[in-house]
Design a protein around this motif. Structure first.
Motif, PDB file in Angstrom:
ATOM      1  N   LEU A  72       0.853  -1.070  -0.006  1.00  0.00           N
ATOM      2  CA  LEU A  72       0.041   0.109  -0.067  1.00  0.00           C
ATOM      3  C   LEU A  72       0.880   1.171  -0.038  1.00  0.00           C
ATOM      4  O   LEU A  72       1.870   1.338   0.911  1.00  0.00           O
ATOM      5  CB  LEU A  72      -1.027   0.027   1.258  1.00  0.00           C
ATOM      6  N   TYR A  73       0.504   2.026  -1.019  1.00  0.00           N
ATOM      7  CA  TYR A  73       1.645   3.197  -1.212  1.00  0.00           C
ATOM      8  C   TYR A  73       0.580   4.437  -1.236  1.00  0.00           C
ATOM      9  O   TYR A  73      -0.513   4.325  -1.803  1.00  0.00           O
ATOM     10  CB  TYR A  73       2.232   3.290  -2.280  1.00  0.00           C
ATOM     11  N   ALA A  74       0.717   5.745  -0.785  1.00  0.00           N
ATOM     12  CA  ALA A  74       0.093   6.923  -0.716  1.00  0.00           C
ATOM     13  C   ALA A  74       0.893   8.130  -0.891  1.00  0.00           C
ATOM     14  O   ALA A  74       2.023   7.853  -0.603  1.00  0.00           O
ATOM     15  CB  ALA A  74      -0.806   7.033   0.693  1.00  0.00           C
ATOM     16  N   ALA A  75       0.241   9.052  -1.623  1.00  0.00           N
ATOM     17  CA  ALA A  75       1.096  10.308  -1.821  1.00  0.00           C
ATOM     18  C   ALA A  75       1.730  10.903  -0.641  1.00  0.00           C
ATOM     19  O   ALA A  75       0.891  11.175   0.243  1.00  0.00           O
ATOM     20  CB  ALA A  75       0.285  11.262  -2.795  1.00  0.00           C
ATOM     21  N   ARG A  76       2.841  11.493  -0.841  1.00  0.00           N
ATOM     22  CA  ARG A  76       3.421  12.081   0.082  1.00  0.00           C
ATOM     23  C   ARG A  76       3.025  13.414   0.302  1.00  0.00           C
ATOM     24  O   ARG A  76       2.982  14.299  -0.684  1.00  0.00           O
ATOM     25  CB  ARG A  76       5.065  12.145   0.070  1.00  0.00           C
ATOM     26  N   PRO A  77       2.237  13.774   1.603  1.00  0.00           N
ATOM     27  CA  PRO A  77       1.687  15.406   1.348  1.00  0.00           C
ATOM     28  C   PRO A  77       2.677  16.243   1.158  1.00  0.00           C
ATOM     29  O   PRO A  77       3.932  16.389   1.594  1.00  0.00           O
ATOM     30  CB  PRO A  77       1.348  15.405   2.926  1.00  0.00           C
ATOM     31  N   GLY A  78       2.587  17.342   0.316  1.00  0.00           N
ATOM     32  CA  GLY A  78       3.268  18.288  -0.302  1.00  0.00           C
ATOM     33  C   GLY A  78       4.598  18.008  -0.976  1.00  0.00           C
ATOM     34  O   GLY A  78       5.187  18.667  -1.622  1.00  0.00           O
ATOM     35  N   ASP A  79       4.398  16.591  -1.694  1.00  0.00           N
ATOM     36  CA  ASP A  79       5.446  16.207  -2.581  1.00  0.00           C
ATOM     37  C   ASP A  79       4.851  15.274  -3.418  1.00  0.00           C
ATOM     38  O   ASP A  79       4.449  14.081  -3.266  1.00  0.00           O
ATOM     39  CB  ASP A  79       6.591  15.304  -1.704  1.00  0.00           C
ATOM     40  N   GLY A  80       4.436  15.792  -4.580  1.00  0.00           N
ATOM     41  CA  GLY A  80       3.752  14.964  -5.713  1.00  0.00           C
ATOM     42  C   GLY A  80       4.769  14.124  -6.476  1.00  0.00           C
ATOM     43  O   GLY A  80       4.373  13.337  -7.372  1.00  0.00           O
ATOM     44  N   ARG A  81       6.044  13.912  -6.012  1.00  0.00           N
ATOM     45  CA  ARG A  81       6.982  13.015  -6.693  1.00  0.00           C
ATOM     46  C   ARG A  81       7.220  11.794  -6.022  1.00  0.00           C
ATOM     47  O   ARG A  81       7.831  10.786  -6.641  1.00  0.00           O
ATOM     48  CB  ARG A  81       8.273  13.832  -6.864  1.00  0.00           C
ATOM     49  N   CYS A  82       6.760  11.828  -4.733  1.00  0.00           N
ATOM     50  CA  CYS A  82       6.739  10.465  -3.863  1.00  0.00           C
ATOM     51  C   CYS A  82       5.600   9.752  -3.432  1.00  0.00           C
ATOM     52  O   CYS A  82       4.786  10.528  -3.107  1.00  0.00           O
ATOM     53  CB  CYS A  82       7.628  10.501  -2.613  1.00  0.00           C
ATOM     54  N   PHE A  83       5.652   8.654  -3.328  1.00  0.00           N
ATOM     55  CA  PHE A  83       4.580   7.832  -2.561  1.00  0.00           C
ATOM     56  C   PHE A  83       5.080   6.851  -1.698  1.00  0.00           C
ATOM     57  O   PHE A  83       5.969   6.099  -1.685  1.00  0.00           O
ATOM     58  CB  PHE A  83       3.544   6.940  -3.633  1.00  0.00           C
ATOM     59  N   ASP A  84       4.704   6.966  -0.384  1.00  0.00           N
ATOM     60  CA  ASP A  84       5.276   6.559   0.963  1.00  0.00           C
ATOM     61  C   ASP A  84       4.503   5.201   0.953  1.00  0.00           C
ATOM     62  O   ASP A  84       3.240   5.094   0.993  1.00  0.00           O
ATOM     63  CB  ASP A  84       5.331   7.404   2.076  1.00  0.00           C
ATOM     64  N   TRP A  85       5.300   4.136   1.656  1.00  0.00           N
ATOM     65  CA  TRP A  85       4.530   2.881   1.945  1.00  0.00           C
ATOM     66  C   TRP A  85       3.787   3.080   3.231  1.00  0.00           C
ATOM     67  O   TRP A  85       4.370   3.686   4.132  1.00  0.00           O
ATOM     68  CB  TRP A  85       5.794   1.911   2.011  1.00  0.00           C
ATOM     69  N   HIS A  86       2.743   2.458   3.038  1.00  0.00           N
ATOM     70  CA  HIS A  86       2.006   2.379   4.424  1.00  0.00           C
ATOM     71  C   HIS A  86       1.606   0.916   4.885  1.00  0.00           C
ATOM     72  O   HIS A  86       0.484   0.779   5.762  1.00  0.00           O
ATOM     73  CB  HIS A  86       0.729   3.421   4.242  1.00  0.00           C
ATOM     74  N   GLY A  87       2.293  -0.053   4.685  1.00  0.00           N
ATOM     75  CA  GLY A  87       2.046  -1.259   4.962  1.00  0.00           C
ATOM     76  C   GLY A  87       1.649  -2.285   3.818  1.00  0.00           C
ATOM     77  O   GLY A  87       1.479  -1.878   2.567  1.00  0.00           O
ATOM     78  N   ASP A  88       1.615  -3.420   4.246  1.00  0.00           N
ATOM     79  CA  ASP A  88       0.971  -4.484   3.293  1.00  0.00           C
ATOM     80  C   ASP A  88      -0.423  -5.144   3.343  1.00  0.00           C
ATOM     81  O   ASP A  88      -0.972  -4.946   4.522  1.00  0.00           O
ATOM     82  CB  ASP A  88       1.828  -5.882   3.103  1.00  0.00           C
ATOM     83  N   SER A  89      -0.953  -5.593   2.514  1.00  0.00           N
ATOM     84  CA  SER A  89      -2.385  -6.188   2.532  1.00  0.00           C
ATOM     85  C   SER A  89      -2.313  -7.620   1.854  1.00  0.00           C
ATOM     86  O   SER A  89      -1.612  -7.833   0.935  1.00  0.00           O
ATOM     87  CB  SER A  89      -3.206  -5.185   1.856  1.00  0.00           C
ATOM     88  N   PRO A  90      -3.135  -8.523   2.143  1.00  0.00           N
ATOM     89  CA  PRO A  90      -3.376  -9.862   1.546  1.00  0.00           C
ATOM     90  C   PRO A  90      -3.903  -9.703   0.299  1.00  0.00           C
ATOM     91  O   PRO A  90      -4.607  -8.510   0.091  1.00  0.00           O
ATOM     92  CB  PRO A  90      -3.973 -10.813   2.502  1.00  0.00           C
TER      93      PRO A  90
END
Length: 90
Positions: A72-90
């Motif tokens: 699971l990745y989500a956009a980094r607030p204030g930085d449209g060039r990076c998606f940060d990892w937020h964990g894994d899901s089955p």
């Protein structure tokens, strides 16, 4: 070359034996930061701002849940060039 170096600069979804797995001209990419897909680029060409804000669940065999799992990745607030990892899901 270790696995992390091999994956850096590669585009998510590119075939492992693709002779040119890097970014292509005319495409927009974000960098995946952290987690099992760290360093890969995700092609977001044509994505709306809303789609980018919603984040993404990417199939991966190297995450916590193995084959069929998602990172699971989500956009980094204030930085449209990076998606940060937020964990894994089955």
């Amino acid at each position: 070359m270790d696995e992390r170096q091999f994956m850096r600069g590669r585009v998510y979804g590119a075939d492992h034996d693709d002779p040119d797995p890097g970014p292509q001209p005319g495409h927009d990419y974000v960098e995946l930061v952290g987690g099992p897909l760290d360093g890969l680029l995700l092609d977001v060409t044509g994505w709306s701002a809303r789609e980018r804000d919603e984040g993404v669940a990417l199939l991966t065999e190297i995450g916590r849940y193995g084959h069929g799992g998602r990172a699971l990745y989500a956009a980094r607030p204030g930085d449209g060039r990076c998606f940060d990892w937020h964990g894994d899901s089955p």
